[in-house]
Design an enzyme around this catalytic site. Structure first.
Site, short mmCIF file in Angstrom:
data_model
loop_
_atom_site.label_atom_id
_atom_site.label_comp_id
_atom_site.label_asym_id
_atom_site.label_seq_id
_atom_site.Cartn_x
_atom_site.Cartn_y
_atom_site.Cartn_z
N ASP A 68 0.83 -1.21 0.00
CA ASP A 68 0.00 0.00 0.00
C ASP A 68 0.86 1.25 0.00
O ASP A 68 2.10 1.17 0.09
CB ASP A 68 -0.98 0.00 1.19
CG ASP A 68 -0.41 -0.66 2.46
OD1 ASP A 68 0.83 -0.65 2.61
OD2 ASP A 68 -1.18 -1.17 3.26
N ASP A 139 -8.18 -2.80 14.25
CA ASP A 139 -9.59 -2.93 13.86
C ASP A 139 -9.80 -4.08 12.86
O ASP A 139 -10.85 -4.20 12.26
CB ASP A 139 -10.09 -1.61 13.25
CG ASP A 139 -9.33 -1.20 11.99
OD1 ASP A 139 -8.39 -1.91 11.57
OD2 ASP A 139 -9.67 -0.15 11.40
N HIS A 141 -8.06 -4.55 10.07
CA HIS A 141 -7.76 -4.26 8.66
C HIS A 141 -6.58 -5.07 8.17
O HIS A 141 -5.68 -5.45 8.94
CB HIS A 141 -7.60 -2.76 8.38
CG HIS A 141 -6.36 -2.12 8.93
ND1 HIS A 141 -6.40 -0.94 9.64
CD2 HIS A 141 -5.04 -2.44 8.83
CE1 HIS A 141 -5.17 -0.59 9.96
NE2 HIS A 141 -4.32 -1.48 9.49
N GLU A 146 -10.07 -1.41 5.20
CA GLU A 146 -10.70 -1.16 6.50
C GLU A 146 -12.00 -1.96 6.62
O GLU A 146 -12.51 -2.47 5.60
CB GLU A 146 -11.00 0.35 6.63
CG GLU A 146 -9.74 1.24 6.63
CD GLU A 146 -9.00 1.23 7.98
OE1 GLU A 146 -9.14 0.25 8.74
OE2 GLU A 146 -8.27 2.20 8.26
C1 F6R Z 1 1.15 -1.82 6.24
C2 F6R Z 1 -0.22 -2.29 6.27
C3 F6R Z 1 -1.04 -2.28 7.51
C4 F6R Z 1 -0.26 -2.68 8.76
C5 F6R Z 1 -1.17 -2.61 9.98
C6 F6R Z 1 -0.42 -2.94 11.25
O1 F6R Z 1 1.70 -1.92 4.95
O2 F6R Z 1 -0.70 -2.66 5.26
O3 F6R Z 1 -2.13 -3.17 7.36
O4 F6R Z 1 0.23 -3.99 8.59
O5 F6R Z 1 -1.72 -1.34 10.07
O6 F6R Z 1 0.52 -1.95 11.49
P1 F6R Z 1 1.64 -2.13 12.62
O7 F6R Z 1 2.50 -3.23 12.18
O8 F6R Z 1 2.37 -0.83 12.63
O9 F6R Z 1 0.90 -2.42 13.87
#
Ligand code: F6R
Length: 263
Positions: A68, A139, A141, A146
Site C-alpha cells: 500500500d 480494527d 484491517h 478497512e
Molecule cells: C502496512 C499495512 C497495515 C499494517 C497494519 C499494522 O503496509 O498494510 O495493514 O500492517 O496497520 O501496522 P503495525 O504493524 O504498525 O501495527
C-alpha cells in the site's frame, strides 16, 4: 490457516526470515510482497543481519511489491513516511535490492484514477506474489482494507478510519498529519499471493487476531478473509495470541509438525 504461537518477536523474526530465504533459494527470481508498519521490522532486520553476514541468499533477481501507499503526502517519492521510502530504508536497501526492483502503487494525483488497475497489471506481469508479508490493524484491517471493504476488492483508493489514523500517528506528529487516503491492494488481490505470512505482536492485536482467525468470515473483520486462502501462516507472540480459544491446539500442532513439511 496455520497459526503458530511463538515465544517472542525475536523468534518470529527468525522463523519469518527462514520462510523468505527458503522461497528465494528455491526461486531466485521470487516475487516478494512487502508490508510496512512496526510489526515486520524485526523480521526485516533479521533478513538484513543474515544478508550482511553472508548467510542469506542473493536478492539480485527478486521483484518486490509494496502492499500500500499513502495518498497526499508532499513529495511522495522521497517523503520519509511514504511506504516507498520506508521499505527502502527498512529492508530493500539493506538487502542490496535496487529501487527499480521495488514496485508500489503510484500516488501521483494526476494518475490516481488508473493507479489500481496499473498496479494489478504489474503484479500479474511479474507472475504474482510468491510470499506476502502481512500485518493486521487493531480494527482487523488487512493492508489498508478497512472494516466494510469488499472481500473481493482489488487495488484502489481507500479512506483510513479515525482508529487507523490514531494508530499511525506515532509515525507523524499527530493524527491530523496522517493522510486520510491510501492506495491499497484489495483483499481479492492479496488472496492471489501464493503464501501469506501474517505477523501479529503485542496485546493491542489480541482481539483482532482472535476475530480473524476464529470468528466468522466477514467484511467487518477484513483479515478474516484469510480463512479462504489455502496457504496462510500466522506468526504470533504470546500477547497477540492471548485471545485465541484453540491456543493449546495450535501449540500442539506446531510442536508435532513433521520436519519435512516446513511452513
Ligand atoms: C502496512 C499495512 C497495515 C499494517 C497494519 C499494522 O503496509 O498494510 O495493514 O500492517 O496497520 O501496522 P503495525 O504493524 O504498525 O501495527
Amino acid at each position: 490457516m496455520e497459526v503458530v504461537p511463538l515465544g517472542s518477536a525475536a523468534e518470529i523474526a527468525a522463523v519469518a526470515a527462514d520462510v523468505v530465504e527458503a522461497v528465494v533459494r528455491r526461486k531466485p527470481a521470487a516475487v516478494l510482497g512487502l508490508a510496512t508498519g512496526s510489526t515486520p521490522l524485526p523480521a526485516y532486520r533479521e533478513l538484513i543481519r543474515r544478508h550482511e553476514a553472508g548467510l542469506g541468499p542473493s536478492y539480485a533477481a527478486v521483484t518486490c511489491f509494496n502492499l500500500d501507499e499513502y495518498v497526499g503526502l508532499p513529495e511522495p517519492e522521497i517523503h520519509e513516511q511514504s511506504y516507498r521510502a520506508t521499505i527502502a530504508r527498512e529492508l530493500t536497501d539493506g538487502l542490496g535490492i535496487r529501487p527499480d526492483q521495488v514496485n508500489g502503487p503510484d500516488p501521483s494525483p494526476d494518475s490516481l484514477p488508473t493507479a489500481g488497475e496499473r498496479y494489478e497489471a504489474l503484479i500479474a506481469r511479474a507472475g504474482g506474489v510468491d510470499v506476502q508479508f502481512l500485518g493486521i490493524g487493531s480494527d482487523g484491517h488487512l493492508a489498508f482494507n478497512e472494516p466494510g471493504s469488499s472481500l473481493a476488492s482489488r487495488t484502489r483508493i481507500k479512506t483510513l478510519t479515525a482508529q487507523t489514523r490514531k494508530d499511525n500517528a506515532r509515525f507523524f506528529g499527530s493524527p491530523d498529519e496522517v493522510p486520510s487516503h491510501v492506495l491499497t491492494q484489495g483483499l481479492g488481490t492479496i488472496l492471489e499471493a501464493r503464501h501469506l505470512l501474517l505477523i501479529a505482536t503485542g496485546e493491542g492485536k489480541a482481539d483482532a487476531v482472535a476475530a480473524f482467525a476464529e470468528g466468522p468470515v466477514t467484511a467487518s473483520c477484513p483479515a478474516s478473509v484469510l480463512q479462504l486462502h489455502p496457504h496462510v501462516t500466522v506468526l504470533l507472540d504470546p500477547a497477540a495470541a492471548a485471545g485465541l480459544n484453540r491456543l493449546a491446539y495450535y501449540r500442539e500442532v506446531y510442536a508435532a509438525k513433521p520436519a519435512w513439511q516446513g511452513l
